[in-house]
Every structure is written in C-alpha cells, then in structure tokens.
Write a protein that holds these residues in place. Sequence first.
Motif, PDB file in Angstrom:
ATOM      1  N   ARG A 180     -82.813 -18.383  86.016  1.00  0.00           N
ATOM      2  CA  ARG A 180     -83.654 -19.586  86.048  1.00  0.00           C
ATOM      3  C   ARG A 180     -84.747 -19.492  87.111  1.00  0.00           C
ATOM      4  O   ARG A 180     -85.717 -20.246  87.071  1.00  0.00           O
ATOM      5  CB  ARG A 180     -82.788 -20.821  86.309  1.00  0.00           C
ATOM      6  N   TYR A 181     -84.602 -18.556  88.036  1.00  0.00           N
ATOM      7  CA  TYR A 181     -85.591 -18.433  89.106  1.00  0.00           C
ATOM      8  C   TYR A 181     -86.864 -17.720  88.632  1.00  0.00           C
ATOM      9  O   TYR A 181     -87.915 -17.862  89.255  1.00  0.00           O
ATOM     10  CB  TYR A 181     -84.982 -17.673  90.294  1.00  0.00           C
ATOM     11  N   GLN A 182     -86.753 -16.962  87.556  1.00  0.00           N
ATOM     12  CA  GLN A 182     -87.910 -16.289  86.968  1.00  0.00           C
ATOM     13  C   GLN A 182     -87.819 -16.423  85.453  1.00  0.00           C
ATOM     14  O   GLN A 182     -87.518 -15.476  84.735  1.00  0.00           O
ATOM     15  CB  GLN A 182     -87.949 -14.808  87.381  1.00  0.00           C
ATOM     16  N   PRO A 183     -88.072 -17.624  84.921  1.00  0.00           N
ATOM     17  CA  PRO A 183     -87.925 -17.841  83.478  1.00  0.00           C
ATOM     18  C   PRO A 183     -88.849 -16.952  82.655  1.00  0.00           C
ATOM     19  O   PRO A 183     -89.979 -16.677  83.040  1.00  0.00           O
ATOM     20  CB  PRO A 183     -88.280 -19.327  83.313  1.00  0.00           C
ATOM     21  N   ARG A 184     -88.293 -16.471  81.555  1.00  0.00           N
ATOM     22  CA  ARG A 184     -88.984 -15.625  80.574  1.00  0.00           C
ATOM     23  C   ARG A 184     -89.317 -14.236  81.108  1.00  0.00           C
ATOM     24  O   ARG A 184     -90.058 -13.493  80.484  1.00  0.00           O
ATOM     25  CB  ARG A 184     -90.233 -16.312  80.005  1.00  0.00           C
ATOM     26  N   LEU A 185     -88.764 -13.889  82.266  1.00  0.00           N
ATOM     27  CA  LEU A 185     -88.846 -12.519  82.770  1.00  0.00           C
ATOM     28  C   LEU A 185     -87.471 -11.879  82.592  1.00  0.00           C
ATOM     29  O   LEU A 185     -86.496 -12.312  83.196  1.00  0.00           O
ATOM     30  CB  LEU A 185     -89.235 -12.498  84.248  1.00  0.00           C
ATOM     31  N   TRP A 186     -87.398 -10.883  81.747  1.00  0.00           N
ATOM     32  CA  TRP A 186     -86.140 -10.208  81.455  1.00  0.00           C
ATOM     33  C   TRP A 186     -86.192  -8.782  81.989  1.00  0.00           C
ATOM     34  O   TRP A 186     -87.220  -8.115  81.879  1.00  0.00           O
ATOM     35  CB  TRP A 186     -85.896 -10.154  79.948  1.00  0.00           C
ATOM     36  N   ARG A 187     -85.099  -8.314  82.563  1.00  0.00           N
ATOM     37  CA  ARG A 187     -85.021  -6.942  83.023  1.00  0.00           C
ATOM     38  C   ARG A 187     -83.684  -6.339  82.597  1.00  0.00           C
ATOM     39  O   ARG A 187     -82.680  -7.036  82.493  1.00  0.00           O
ATOM     40  CB  ARG A 187     -85.166  -6.861  84.553  1.00  0.00           C
ATOM     41  N   MET A 188     -83.700  -5.032  82.376  1.00  0.00           N
ATOM     42  CA  MET A 188     -82.526  -4.323  81.886  1.00  0.00           C
ATOM     43  C   MET A 188     -81.588  -3.944  83.034  1.00  0.00           C
ATOM     44  O   MET A 188     -82.039  -3.400  84.048  1.00  0.00           O
ATOM     45  CB  MET A 188     -82.945  -3.045  81.150  1.00  0.00           C
ATOM     46  N   TYR A 189     -80.296  -4.203  82.838  1.00  0.00           N
ATOM     47  CA  TYR A 189     -79.272  -3.787  83.804  1.00  0.00           C
ATOM     48  C   TYR A 189     -78.047  -3.268  83.056  1.00  0.00           C
ATOM     49  O   TYR A 189     -77.602  -3.875  82.076  1.00  0.00           O
ATOM     50  CB  TYR A 189     -78.863  -4.957  84.706  1.00  0.00           C
ATOM     51  N   SER A 190     -77.529  -2.156  83.531  1.00  0.00           N
ATOM     52  CA  SER A 190     -76.319  -1.607  82.932  1.00  0.00           C
ATOM     53  C   SER A 190     -75.110  -2.454  83.296  1.00  0.00           C
ATOM     54  O   SER A 190     -75.004  -2.949  84.419  1.00  0.00           O
ATOM     55  CB  SER A 190     -76.093  -0.174  83.417  1.00  0.00           C
ATOM     56  N   VAL A 191     -74.202  -2.591  82.357  1.00  0.00           N
ATOM     57  CA  VAL A 191     -72.933  -3.261  82.633  1.00  0.00           C
ATOM     58  C   VAL A 191     -72.058  -2.262  83.381  1.00  0.00           C
ATOM     59  O   VAL A 191     -71.915  -1.106  82.976  1.00  0.00           O
ATOM     60  CB  VAL A 191     -72.246  -3.706  81.332  1.00  0.00           C
ATOM     61  N   ALA A 192     -71.464  -2.710  84.497  1.00  0.00           N
ATOM     62  CA  ALA A 192     -70.748  -1.794  85.390  1.00  0.00           C
ATOM     63  C   ALA A 192     -69.247  -1.769  85.144  1.00  0.00           C
ATOM     64  O   ALA A 192     -68.492  -1.299  85.999  1.00  0.00           O
ATOM     65  CB  ALA A 192     -71.034  -2.164  86.847  1.00  0.00           C
ATOM     66  N   ASN A 193     -68.801  -2.258  84.018  1.00  0.00           N
ATOM     67  CA  ASN A 193     -67.374  -2.216  83.706  1.00  0.00           C
ATOM     68  C   ASN A 193     -67.189  -2.008  82.216  1.00  0.00           C
ATOM     69  O   ASN A 193     -68.058  -2.354  81.399  1.00  0.00           O
ATOM     70  CB  ASN A 193     -66.678  -3.512  84.134  1.00  0.00           C
TER      71      ASN A 193
END
Length: 370
Positions: A180-193
């Motif tokens: 919610r702090y940066q709406p409509r900004l999406w970034r890719m992150y790997s799931v770590a589990n």
Amino acid sequence: MSNLSRLLKESWTLVEEQQDKLASYFYARMFLDNPQLRDLFPVQMDVQRSRLLGAIVTAIQSVDDPDRFGEYLESLGRDHRKFHVQPEHYDVICRALMDALRTFAGDQWTLEFDQAWRDAYAAIAARMMRGAEADSANPPYWHAEVVHHERRSRDIAVMTVKPMQPLEYRAGQYVSVESRYQPRLWRMYSVANAPRTDGSLDFHVRAVGAGWVSSALVRRVQVGDMVRLGAPMGSMILDRRSTRDVVCVAGGTGLAPIKALIEEMTRANRTRWVHVFFGARDRDDLYDLACLNRLAARYPWLSVVAATTDDPDFPGEHGNVSEIVARYGPWHDHDFFVSGSPVMVRTTLRTLAELQVPAIRIKYDVFSDS
C-alpha cells in the motif's frame, strides 16, 4: 538467425539511441488512445517508463526462440491479469508501439520492418492471452497479510505473508509483490520456502538505492499490513526425475529460491548431494547463514560454503562466489541453480561455461527491483 529476427534487430538499431524519448512518446500515445490505461500504471512513471517498452522489445526480439520463451510468455500473461489487462489493450499497445517506432526511425523505416514488428508482437500477444485465459480459475492477484517481519541487517528483511486464498506454486518460483505504500508498483521476489500446509510464504528483501518497493518492504511494512501477490512464475524448479547431485550458487538475497529448493529436498531427498555456495559483501549480508548451517548439521547430504568480498576477517572463503565455485568441483555431472543480482548471475554463468558445465543443466531467473 532467422529473417524475422534479423529484421527486428536491424530495425531496432535505428531507434536504440533514442530509447528514452521513444518510451515517453510510446506512453503518451498509448494514454491518448485509451486514457483508462493510465490507471493501470503507478503515479510515478520515472522507473516504469522503461520497463514495459523494454519487456516488449526483449520479448519481440526473442520471438523465434519459442522453446525458451513460450512458457515464460504464458506465465507473463497470467501474471498480467493483476493489471486487469483485457484483449483489446494489446491492440492499443501495438498501435502506440508501431507509431513510436515509425516516428523515431523516420525515413529509414520500411514496410518490411513494419510487418516484422507486427508479426512478432502478434505472436507474443497471442501467447500471453492464451496464458491469461488458461488461468481464469485463479484470482488476478492474491491479498495477503504480513504475519512476520524481521530486519536481518542494515538493509535486509525477512517477511512472512499469509494469502487469504490458496496460492499454488513450486519451490524456486517467484511472484510479484505490491504494498500500500507504493500502489501499482509491483516487483518480483522469490518465495523463500517450499509450499506449506498453512499457505504462508517467506520473502527475503534487500532495500536498494532506487528501489521504492524494496525500501517500503524493508523499512515501512509492519505485521498486520496487507500486500498483494501476483501469479507465480519462473522455471528454476527441481527436476524430480534427475538423480544428479546439485550445486546451488546464491548471491545476497538470491538465497531465497535456493532455500526453498533445499527445503523441498529435505522432504524427500535420500540420494543426491547438495552443495550450496552463498556469497555476499560481508558477514552482515550473509543474513541467513546460521539457518543454512543448522540445516547442513541436520542433513548429511547438504554442505554449505560461505564467502565474502569485502570482509577480510570473515572466517570463511574470500572472493566472488563464482570464483569460489571454480575452486571446488569437478562439476560436470551436477545440476546447477544460480540466483542473485543480474551481474552475479552473468558472472557465474560465464564461470560455469569455462568449467564446461552443460548449459542445459543450469537453471536461473534474472530480475531486479529497479
């Protein structure tokens, strides 16, 4: 190189040096054609301006490699459901792209170039729409609550979220994240589990200089906050049919998918040795080394080698992690997983090529926050 690929690459050289201006024109033309599309993009367009155009150009110039990019494009189409992209939006983007290319190439643009870009764009759009249609049973994105947030170093945090609906994925895959702090900004992150019965997902996030999303996830997000997650993507998953031993090479928070793969193997592996090489600038950036060492103590088939580049007193290996891998081995008969910054991945791939590791046995995903 096919004739289509040659035309695409040759024509791109006509506008390549004007990419920034071309991108600005492209977005202006797109929003003029369909003003409603503006609501799909973040308020601040500084970073976004190059992202969509760059992704389109990369995909188009790789269109004659369907085995490599076909599955990726379908995954991308599923992921883009989070933007509420409709089939007609692809036509708007195509018109804006073609208009921008013609404008900046000028008199050097030919009908042959024009047709090549139209054909290539139609091919990637069709694959993306096919992926979106095949995923209609799932939501366009998942709402998830932050249930744990822990700072591990000056700029790294480990965050656990719990989706409100089941999110199916494979260990080693990644998802896009929006807060919610940066709406409509999406970034890719790997799931770590690896997938858990309670459905929760861990993320390892480093706050980078211009990374608005990463900075928010590390420094502002709190337990109880809600985030949104896109569809899982990525092919850096275990081949469960393989009996070869495994080498995992991780740089910084690139450890995330490696840890997920290790966790998956703890549930079933009995015969494959797994060697993990974990590199960072200093011991603070080896933020999850203690956990890796506990896993290695528990599972005899797992070994861990840690290395730093800027910490001379660190009681381990010293140097770039790709250099450390080269000191061990031989690795000809192993499956490799490589994860980290784009520079780290490229450097490691070069090292593995020099070590004559077959490319077909190397899996990696490359993306960055900025």
